[in-house]
Design an enzyme around this catalytic site. Sequence first.
Site, PDB file in Angstrom:
ATOM      1  N   GLU A 199      -5.458  -8.546   0.100  1.00  0.00           N
ATOM      2  CA  GLU A 199      -6.281  -8.221   1.274  1.00  0.00           C
ATOM      3  C   GLU A 199      -7.698  -7.963   0.821  1.00  0.00           C
ATOM      4  O   GLU A 199      -7.923  -7.403  -0.263  1.00  0.00           O
ATOM      5  CB  GLU A 199      -5.776  -6.973   2.020  1.00  0.00           C
ATOM      6  CG  GLU A 199      -4.486  -7.171   2.754  1.00  0.00           C
ATOM      7  CD  GLU A 199      -4.022  -5.947   3.540  1.00  0.00           C
ATOM      8  OE1 GLU A 199      -4.881  -5.191   4.050  1.00  0.00           O
ATOM      9  OE2 GLU A 199      -2.799  -5.747   3.612  1.00  0.00           O
TER      10      GLU A 199
ATOM     11  N   GLU B 121       0.799  -1.236   0.000  1.00  0.00           N
ATOM     12  CA  GLU B 121       0.000   0.000   0.000  1.00  0.00           C
ATOM     13  C   GLU B 121       0.829   1.283   0.000  1.00  0.00           C
ATOM     14  O   GLU B 121       0.629   2.176   0.828  1.00  0.00           O
ATOM     15  CB  GLU B 121      -0.985   0.000   1.174  1.00  0.00           C
ATOM     16  CG  GLU B 121      -2.034  -1.089   1.038  1.00  0.00           C
ATOM     17  CD  GLU B 121      -3.252  -0.902   1.932  1.00  0.00           C
ATOM     18  OE1 GLU B 121      -3.247   0.014   2.762  1.00  0.00           O
ATOM     19  OE2 GLU B 121      -4.207  -1.673   1.779  1.00  0.00           O
TER      20      GLU B 121
END
Length: 474
Positions: A369, A165
């Site tokens: 995720e 991320e």
Amino acid sequence: MLHKSLKPFPKDFLWGASTSAYQVEGAALEHGKGPSVQDVKEPPAGTSGFEVAADQYHRFKEDVALMAEMGFRTYRFSISWARLLPDGTGRVNEEGVQYYSDLIDECLKYDIQPLVTMYHFDLPAALDAQGGWGNRATVDAFLEFSRLMFERYGDRVKYWLTINEQNMMTLAAEAILGIDTSAPGATKLIYEQNHHMLLAQAKAMKLCHEMLPEAKIGPAPNIALVYPETDKPEDILAAQNFNALRNWLYLDMAVYGIYNNIVWSWLEGQDALPQNILDGDMEIMAAAKPDFIAFNYYSTATVAASDGTEKAGHTGDQQRQLVIPGFAKGVPNPHFQKTEFGWEIDPVGFRNTLREVYSRYHLPIIITENGLGAYDKLEQDEAGNDVVHDPYRIDYLRAHIEQMHLAISDGVRMMGYCPWSAVDLISTHEGFVKRYGFIFVNREEFDLLDLRRVRKDSFHWYKKVIASNGENLD
Ligand code: BG6
């Protein structure tokens, strides 16, 4: 698009789940590990900090055995940079090297492929003290760390993820990169750090391919398709703007080695172009090629046009509704239900996002995720056995797997699916009580209790999903 029948999940589809080192391991300063930025900052208000977490460092054998019982074909975990290199560079902590070597062997014992995130929000504090990602030396340090991992684990690890991320770190620069976003010149500073991370990623992908020709490596941003609030052309422009800034900047660079033009013009317009792009950087970016795209997906985002008069800012977490005057303005989407923590739930948006990413980049995709945070409750059944009923999590995951199945039928090449999280762990800023796991960990926020593991209802459900290769979602 409706399908008369669905294409099956690929035979070798990597079903699994994810964690990250600082959120799951504990042993934050044990066995030679140096502090990371997560260990030295104040824990978020009302939370207990990361010292013990889910104690996976001491219980990994039990955790991996439970993953094997669910039928995992992969386990996505991250390697703590400061556990291997306590000062971020130089001295190697052999005990730390051994820990991950044992974890990898334990996974392989059950035929679970390790899927290793090289860096997940936990820069060594020693590097942070020297300027962190603002310092070009951190790029070299990341390469040193990458080389060490490839040398020590490359014989057994086939799948690597570079930086978790990066886009969230950049968009939430005050929280993770520690930048005062209200200071003059902050945007330039943020995108200079961003450039260093992009460069570090490109160099690591290149090194991986040189050292480990059989291995596969890819980026792991958080991708969420951005919707326009209405069909007004100005709202559509705003959605294009925010898609570019939130999503495509990272994937255009990882895959094509180019700066997204919308983001570039936006930076230029506010005198914030990164000044640290040196000769040769862009050639390195262009030469580095990922083998797949990994991304985290929780929900989509929705924006409206901004006429430039609003105040810049945002709401709380990764679902933050950013206001970027003259560019885009985040708005709530009335079509969605929300989790207990106020996150919008958009399973169809998952299919939309998968289709869009695949159409733009044509690389296989693995989801690293996806999941739902909730206040789960440990109870006893009539026979006195521990149980955790989490139907809301099953509903969330089922709806997303259904949409992924449709995306496969739309022609999207999928490699795997790793929801967040394998085991309960500490959330980024809402403590341990915000749980995501299939495996319950018996602790409270401040009282560690006995940390025993309990199979949630979602554990038994996911086991059936995997055994049927995604066909049985009941
Ligand atoms: C992702 C991160 O942003 O979302 C994880 O990669 C994080 O580290 C997860 O835990 C869920 O977010 P949160 O804030 O609920 O922990």
